[in-house]
Design an enzyme around this catalytic site. Structure first.
Site, mmCIF file in Angstrom:
data_model
loop_
_atom_site.group_PDB
_atom_site.id
_atom_site.type_symbol
_atom_site.label_atom_id
_atom_site.label_comp_id
_atom_site.label_asym_id
_atom_site.label_seq_id
_atom_site.Cartn_x
_atom_site.Cartn_y
_atom_site.Cartn_z
ATOM 1 N N PRO A 267 -81.061 84.654 24.324
ATOM 2 C CA PRO A 267 -81.632 85.347 23.154
ATOM 3 C C PRO A 267 -80.679 86.396 22.586
ATOM 4 O O PRO A 267 -80.889 86.881 21.477
ATOM 5 C CB PRO A 267 -82.893 86.016 23.702
ATOM 6 N N GLU B 248 -82.937 86.032 35.136
ATOM 7 C CA GLU B 248 -82.608 87.100 34.174
ATOM 8 C C GLU B 248 -81.323 86.810 33.404
ATOM 9 O O GLU B 248 -80.934 87.567 32.531
ATOM 10 C CB GLU B 248 -82.475 88.448 34.902
ATOM 11 N N ARG C 138 -77.719 64.153 15.754
ATOM 12 C CA ARG C 138 -78.162 63.380 14.584
ATOM 13 C C ARG C 138 -77.161 63.431 13.441
ATOM 14 O O ARG C 138 -77.242 62.634 12.515
ATOM 15 C CB ARG C 138 -79.546 63.842 14.121
ATOM 16 N N ASP D 288 -81.662 66.889 4.133
ATOM 17 C CA ASP D 288 -82.360 67.784 5.055
ATOM 18 C C ASP D 288 -82.587 69.156 4.459
ATOM 19 O O ASP D 288 -81.771 69.630 3.680
ATOM 20 C CB ASP D 288 -81.494 68.023 6.313
HETATM 21 N N1 ADE Z 1 -82.748 81.305 26.559
HETATM 22 C C1 ADE Z 1 -83.874 82.024 26.578
HETATM 23 N N2 ADE Z 1 -84.306 82.297 25.348
HETATM 24 C C2 ADE Z 1 -83.417 81.710 24.488
HETATM 25 C C3 ADE Z 1 -83.304 81.640 23.077
HETATM 26 N N3 ADE Z 1 -84.193 82.214 22.272
HETATM 27 N N4 ADE Z 1 -82.269 80.950 22.565
HETATM 28 C C4 ADE Z 1 -81.359 80.385 23.371
HETATM 29 N N5 ADE Z 1 -81.406 80.421 24.708
HETATM 30 C C5 ADE Z 1 -82.430 81.071 25.270
#
Ligand code: ADE
Length: 257
Positions: A89, A116, A154, A169
């Site tokens: 994230p 984590e 794709r 797309d």
């Molecule tokens: N791992 C955990 N959350 C994630 C996310 N939002 N994007 C990519 N990998 C992740």
């Protein structure tokens, strides 16, 4: 193109990549997906890949050593150099633009974190890029890897049956896609817009662009403010907005203001 995935859940990633367009791309040998499980490179009896986090707190961290040997084996599997992406994230947000660039690489690798995350020293040393698929937290990188494999797979030449469908797309030109209809022409739910039955290709293209512009204005206005519209597109959007207002409709974001 070859995509190597380093994951504690190789079956999940392989199954995701085995279906639909991407599965077909693999069968056609346009795409090769290989998985690498760090547990196979752990040296102890329990095949340990994680340990507690220095500084304390809950959660475990993926250790350097099993990942270092996994990555070395992955890199050495073929001579082609590899662009290694860590999924988390904290990464830069994935966009269709980034997907298009990645799809042109001969080889990429995806490192999926669990727990984590991964020891920062390994990331600093090995990883070329960190990507996130959105501002939410998944329990691991595998779903994000499946997303990237699909989006990139794709786009391989020959993966889609109708070469045009990638160009149409959503996001491929910075706009959302227009609505689509199939038979029957008339149904209790409504009728197909007449222009689509007219056979007038220029009028159909104009209608589709107008709907794309209108939908983007309605649903993702920030995408429109990021681009300059030519005079023709501006006129089409104005037309859409007038029609929208004449139906007594208000844009959701405006109604909220
Ligand atoms: N791992 C955990 N959350 C994630 C996310 N939002 N994007 C990519 N990998 C992740």
């Amino acid at each position: 193109m070859r995509i190597d995935v380093v994951t504690l859940f190789p079956d999940f990633v392989r199954q995701c990549a085995a279906v639909g367009v991407v599965g077909r791309a693999q069968q056609r040998e346009l795409l090769q997906v290989e998985t690498w499980n760090p547990r196979d490179y752990a040296t102890d009896r329990h095949r340990t890949v994680d340990a507690g986090s220095y500084g304390g707190g809950p959660g475990m961290v993926m250790m350097i050593e099993p990942l270092r040997t996994t990555l070395a084996a992955m890199r050495d599997a073929v001579p082609e150099p590899v662009h290694l992406i860590y999924l988390s994230p904290q990464g830069a947000r994935l966009t269709q633009g980034r997907v298009k660039t990645l799809a042109k690489q001969p080889r990429i690798a995806l490192l999926c974190g669990r727990y984590e995350g991964v020891d920062e020293r390994l990331l600093a040393h090995e990883v070329d890029e960190e990507l996130s698929i959105g501002d939410y937290v998944l329990s691991g990188g595998e779903l994000a890897a499946a997303v990237i494999i699909d989006a990139v797979g794709r786009l391989q030449d020959g993966a889609l049956n109708d070469a045009q469908s990638a160009e149409q797309d959503s996001f491929s030109d910075g706009l959302l896609d227009c609505p689509h209809y199939a038979k029957p022409v008339h149904d209790a739910l409504g009728s197909v817009p007449e222009v689509l039955l007219s056979g007038d290709h220029a009028a159909i293209a104009r209608w589709r662009l107008k709907q794309s512009l209108g939908r983007t204005w309605l649903r993702r206005p920030e995408l429109l403010s990021q681009r300059v519209l030519d005079a023709g597109s501006r006129a089409l959007l104005d037309e859409f907005r007038r029609e929208h207002a004449s139906k007594g409709l208000v844009r959701q974001n405006d109604a909220a203001e």
